[in-house]
Design a protein around this motif. Structure first.
Motif, PDB file in Angstrom:
ATOM      1  N   LEU A   1      -1.790   6.228   8.888  1.00  0.00           N
ATOM      2  CA  LEU A   1      -1.188   7.346   7.798  1.00  0.00           C
ATOM      3  C   LEU A   1      -1.854   7.981   7.019  1.00  0.00           C
ATOM      4  N   LEU A   2      -3.311   7.689   6.836  1.00  0.00           N
ATOM      5  CA  LEU A   2      -4.157   8.370   6.042  1.00  0.00           C
ATOM      6  C   LEU A   2      -4.558   9.541   7.022  1.00  0.00           C
ATOM      7  N   ALA A   3      -4.919   9.332   8.088  1.00  0.00           N
ATOM      8  CA  ALA A   3      -5.020  10.350   9.037  1.00  0.00           C
ATOM      9  C   ALA A   3      -4.106  11.180   9.593  1.00  0.00           C
ATOM     10  N   ALA A   4      -2.734  10.758   9.524  1.00  0.00           N
ATOM     11  CA  ALA A   4      -1.675  11.523   9.587  1.00  0.00           C
ATOM     12  C   ALA A   4      -1.376  12.604   8.368  1.00  0.00           C
ATOM     13  N   ASN A   5      -1.918  11.871   7.156  1.00  0.00           N
ATOM     14  CA  ASN A   5      -1.837  12.850   5.924  1.00  0.00           C
ATOM     15  C   ASN A   5      -2.828  13.962   6.071  1.00  0.00           C
ATOM     16  N   ARG A   6      -3.882  13.759   6.434  1.00  0.00           N
ATOM     17  CA  ARG A   6      -4.947  14.714   6.518  1.00  0.00           C
ATOM     18  C   ARG A   6      -4.639  15.524   7.503  1.00  0.00           C
ATOM     19  N   ALA A   7      -3.858  15.421   8.759  1.00  0.00           N
ATOM     20  CA  ALA A   7      -3.463  16.199   9.732  1.00  0.00           C
ATOM     21  C   ALA A   7      -2.286  17.247   8.987  1.00  0.00           C
ATOM     22  N   ALA A   8      -1.288  16.519   8.527  1.00  0.00           N
ATOM     23  CA  ALA A   8      -0.349  17.291   7.874  1.00  0.00           C
ATOM     24  C   ALA A   8      -0.856  18.352   6.702  1.00  0.00           C
ATOM     25  N   TYR A   9      -1.944  17.993   6.156  1.00  0.00           N
ATOM     26  CA  TYR A   9      -2.536  18.784   4.957  1.00  0.00           C
ATOM     27  C   TYR A   9      -2.933  20.032   5.536  1.00  0.00           C
ATOM     28  N   GLU A  10      -3.780  19.947   6.678  1.00  0.00           N
ATOM     29  CA  GLU A  10      -4.512  20.938   7.403  1.00  0.00           C
ATOM     30  C   GLU A  10      -3.432  21.930   7.946  1.00  0.00           C
ATOM     31  N   ALA A  11      -2.549  21.350   8.392  1.00  0.00           N
ATOM     32  CA  ALA A  11      -1.381  22.558   8.964  1.00  0.00           C
ATOM     33  C   ALA A  11      -0.730  23.184   7.650  1.00  0.00           C
ATOM     34  N   VAL A  12      -0.451  22.361   6.703  1.00  0.00           N
ATOM     35  CA  VAL A  12       0.070  23.241   5.376  1.00  0.00           C
ATOM     36  C   VAL A  12      -0.865  24.117   4.879  1.00  0.00           C
ATOM     37  N   ALA A  13      -2.277  23.721   4.905  1.00  0.00           N
ATOM     38  CA  ALA A  13      -3.215  24.596   4.262  1.00  0.00           C
ATOM     39  C   ALA A  13      -3.333  25.795   5.149  1.00  0.00           C
ATOM     40  N   ALA A  14      -3.409  25.739   6.409  1.00  0.00           N
ATOM     41  CA  ALA A  14      -3.486  26.869   7.258  1.00  0.00           C
ATOM     42  C   ALA A  14      -2.427  27.852   6.806  1.00  0.00           C
ATOM     43  N   ALA A  15      -1.334  27.437   6.649  1.00  0.00           N
ATOM     44  CA  ALA A  15      -0.053  28.096   6.403  1.00  0.00           C
ATOM     45  C   ALA A  15      -0.212  28.835   4.748  1.00  0.00           C
ATOM     46  N   GLY A  16      -1.233  28.510   4.068  1.00  0.00           N
ATOM     47  CA  GLY A  16      -1.070  28.812   2.726  1.00  0.00           C
ATOM     48  C   GLY A  16      -0.569  27.996   1.497  1.00  0.00           C
ATOM     49  N   GLY A  17      -0.558  26.536   2.038  1.00  0.00           N
ATOM     50  CA  GLY A  17      -0.292  25.614   0.968  1.00  0.00           C
ATOM     51  C   GLY A  17      -1.305  24.884   0.726  1.00  0.00           C
ATOM     52  N   THR A  18      -0.979  23.735  -0.143  1.00  0.00           N
ATOM     53  CA  THR A  18      -2.124  22.967  -0.392  1.00  0.00           C
ATOM     54  C   THR A  18      -1.535  21.449  -0.924  1.00  0.00           C
ATOM     55  N   GLN A  19      -2.200  20.535  -1.367  1.00  0.00           N
ATOM     56  CA  GLN A  19      -1.890  19.238  -1.817  1.00  0.00           C
ATOM     57  C   GLN A  19      -1.312  19.306  -3.218  1.00  0.00           C
ATOM     58  N   TYR A  20      -0.384  18.461  -3.879  1.00  0.00           N
ATOM     59  CA  TYR A  20      -0.093  18.191  -5.036  1.00  0.00           C
ATOM     60  C   TYR A  20      -1.001  16.950  -5.108  1.00  0.00           C
ATOM     61  N   PRO A  21      -1.754  16.771  -6.057  1.00  0.00           N
ATOM     62  CA  PRO A  21      -2.759  15.697  -5.796  1.00  0.00           C
ATOM     63  C   PRO A  21      -2.622  14.431  -6.711  1.00  0.00           C
ATOM     64  N   VAL A  22      -1.422  14.014  -6.215  1.00  0.00           N
ATOM     65  CA  VAL A  22      -0.879  12.555  -6.742  1.00  0.00           C
ATOM     66  C   VAL A  22      -1.019  11.657  -5.288  1.00  0.00           C
TER      67      VAL A  22
ATOM     68  N   ALA B   1       0.872  -1.249  -0.138  1.00  0.00           N
ATOM     69  CA  ALA B   1       0.134  -0.092   0.233  1.00  0.00           C
ATOM     70  C   ALA B   1       0.794   1.264  -0.002  1.00  0.00           C
ATOM     71  N   HIS B   2       0.596   2.247  -0.818  1.00  0.00           N
ATOM     72  CA  HIS B   2       1.033   3.567  -0.872  1.00  0.00           C
ATOM     73  C   HIS B   2       0.136   4.810  -0.342  1.00  0.00           C
ATOM     74  N   PRO B   3       0.130   4.844   0.859  1.00  0.00           N
ATOM     75  CA  PRO B   3      -0.510   6.064   1.670  1.00  0.00           C
ATOM     76  C   PRO B   3       0.227   7.388   1.367  1.00  0.00           C
ATOM     77  N   TRP B   4       0.583   7.839   0.217  1.00  0.00           N
ATOM     78  CA  TRP B   4       1.573   9.070   0.000  1.00  0.00           C
ATOM     79  C   TRP B   4       1.137  10.412   0.583  1.00  0.00           C
ATOM     80  N   LEU B   5       1.799  10.929   1.121  1.00  0.00           N
ATOM     81  CA  LEU B   5       1.739  12.310   1.453  1.00  0.00           C
ATOM     82  C   LEU B   5       2.278  13.428   0.332  1.00  0.00           C
ATOM     83  N   ASN B   6       1.622  14.075  -0.303  1.00  0.00           N
ATOM     84  CA  ASN B   6       2.380  15.145  -1.382  1.00  0.00           C
ATOM     85  C   ASN B   6       1.814  16.529  -0.937  1.00  0.00           C
ATOM     86  N   LEU B   7       2.511  17.555  -0.796  1.00  0.00           N
ATOM     87  CA  LEU B   7       2.026  18.543  -0.540  1.00  0.00           C
ATOM     88  C   LEU B   7       3.103  19.808  -1.168  1.00  0.00           C
ATOM     89  N   LEU B   8       2.360  21.066  -1.401  1.00  0.00           N
ATOM     90  CA  LEU B   8       3.109  22.038  -2.038  1.00  0.00           C
ATOM     91  C   LEU B   8       3.034  23.023  -0.724  1.00  0.00           C
TER      92      LEU B   8
END
Length: 489
Positions: A427-448, A350-357
């Motif tokens: 790990l999916l939950a960790a990905n979501r938490a990381a995304y929320e922290a990045v989104a709050a700082a003005g970032g987003t995900q790279y959707p892969v 399984a590849h629960p990837w985290l990709n952020l900008l």
């Protein structure tokens, strides 16, 4: 005609051998031979390719590289022509069936899957157009892999300017998400290097579109995650290719210096490719950065000079690795790694990837915060990547960057046994938490990657471009048949 699911249906005008439908005949047979419920489906169009419903094909199409989400289609189209795609998309419109194109199946969270609908495998649409002297572009089928395209263009001393690290992906697949890589610091995304698209809209219309012809469609397809049209072909920009490159791996003792030097290299442009990895030390802490940089040699640039290229950098000089490679060997450098992963069975993990900008100004603190709690068990057999590029290099409307001068890609390419569903969920939950922290700082995900997203999240993700995508969806896919797996509409 009723669209209520039933156990029987009729395929008229086709020969069905086993569970493969092809050509014309008077024999009839039911799609229900696969055992899945069916609406009444009458009058399938003639096909140059095949429509398959055997167990192995449906099971394969209900999976992807992520091995997390599984949505079983009713049939898989292996088109023999673009007209097959037109005909079947129109057929699916008539019968209210969902449709998803599939290139190499490298999605990680079910985006290219469809429940009880049609998967279109584009691998058979892999033609690569001839190049004439002085060519600056090449037209290819959506199913062509970037490795095949590169081999064909290198014969003429030319190359696509940007590559993802793994080049056995389809052209149509990467253009649907953006296509970022170490050359993006100079040339933007792969989507920024397309001059024309050939697509089949969600309404079943074949269209050639470009910045000057149907620009609304063109800009809604590039990085549009398949929401308005199926890419069947693309015209790609080409640049001169080097014969050889010099490849550097520069170790660093701390994250801040590593990131600062990456930013320096991207700003001054001395290298043609800049990326970087962060590895775990002997205690399991992710604090061992390695900067990866590549300089192209003749005829693109001068013979690489170590003194000039490494001047002012603050890496650990004792651990420098430098090698001269043929250009294609550099582009295809992951081939032996992939072969080893497949041999070890890890490719099937399984590849629960985290990709952020990440916005450049806060990238260091965001990365440090994420690494502080990261363990080798969270990464598994994967790796951690990060590299910056100038935000203004990306001009694709639907591929968001950040408002800062530089945007950093940060990726945790996780790999874990698929049977360990508790770890996958964690790990999916960790990905979501990381995304929320990045989104709050003005970032987003790279959707892969694999981040649980709501429709509201997608509206936020596309930002100012959301009205453009929404209008294109209404105009070009009015019945909403395309790519439901992303959960955007």
């Amino acid at each position: 005609m009723s669209h209520t699911p039933s156990r029987r249906s009729v395929l008229r005008g086709f020969t069905v051998t086993g569970a493969v439908v092809t050509g014309f005949a008077t024999t009839t047979r039911s799609w229900a031979t696969t055992g899945s419920p069916d609406p009444d489906l009458v009058g399938l169009p003639p096909l140059d390719g095949t429509l398959v419903m055997d167990e192995a094909s449906l099971t394969a199409a209900a999976d992807d590289y992520g091995h997390i989400v599984h949505r079983r289609p009713r049939a898989v189209l292996r088109p023999g022509s673009v007209q097959d795609v037109v005909a079947m998309v129109r057929f699916c419109n008539e019968h209210r069936l969902k449709v998803a194109p599939r290139g190499q199946g490298h999605a990680t969270y079910g985006g290219g899957q469809v429940e009880d609908g049609l998967v279109i495998e584009t691998a058979t649409l892999a033609a690569i157009g001839a190049l004439s002297p002085g060519a600056t572009t090449v037209t290819v089928g959506a199913g062509a892999r970037w490795s095949e395209v590169t081999k064909a263009t290198l014969v003429h001393g030319l190359t696509p300017p940007v590559f993802t690290d793994y080049i056995e992906l389809s052209v149509g697949g990467t253009l649907s998400v953006g296509g970022l890589g170490g050359q993006s610091q100079r040339y933007g995304a792969q989507t920024d290097n397309v001059t024309e698209l050939q697509v089949v809209t969600g309404a079943g219309e074949f269209v050639r579109c470009s910045p000057a012809r149907r620009p609304d469609l063109f800009h809604a397809v590039l990085a549009g995650l398949g929401q308005v049209a199926v890419v069947v072909g693309a015209t790609l920009r080409l640049v001169a290719a080097p014969e050889t490159v010099r490849h550097y791996l520069l170790p660093y003792d701390d994250l801040e210096t590593f990131l600062d030097d990456q930013r320096t290299l991207v700003r001054d442009g001395r290298f043609d490719y800049v990326e970087g990895q962060i590895s775990a030390d002997a205690d399991g802490n992710f604090r061992v950065p390695t900067l990866e940089a590549v300089a192209y040699g003749p005829p693109v640039g001068p013979a690489p000079d170590d003194t000039v290229l490494l001047r002012g950098l603050r890496h650990n000089t004792a651990g420098v690795q430098a090698s001269d490679l043929a250009y294609y060997d550099f582009i295809d450098r992951l081939a032996p790694v992939v072969a080893a992963l497949k041999e070890a069975g890890i490719w099937a993990y399984a590849h629960p990837w985290l990709n952020l900008l990440l916005p450049g100004e806060s990238a260091g603190s965001l990365i440090a915060a994420e690494l502080a709690d990261l363990t080798p068990a969270d990464v598994g057999a994967g790796l951690v990547l990060t590299y910056p590029f100038p935000s203004d290099r990306l001009s694709t409307a639907l591929l968001p960057t950040t408002d800062d001068e530089l945007t950093h890609l940060f990726a945790i390419l996780r790999a874990t046994p698929p049977a360990d569903t508790a770890t996958v969920d964690r790990l999916l939950a960790a990905n979501r938490a990381a995304y929320e922290a990045v989104a709050a700082a003005g970032g987003t995900q790279y959707p892969v990657g694999s981040i649980p997203f709501t429709r509201a999240d997608w509206r936020t993700h596309f930002g100012a471009a959301w009205p453009q995508l929404k209008e294109a969806k209404r105009r070009y896919d009015p019945r909403g048949v395309l790519v439901p797996g992303q959960g955007i509409f």
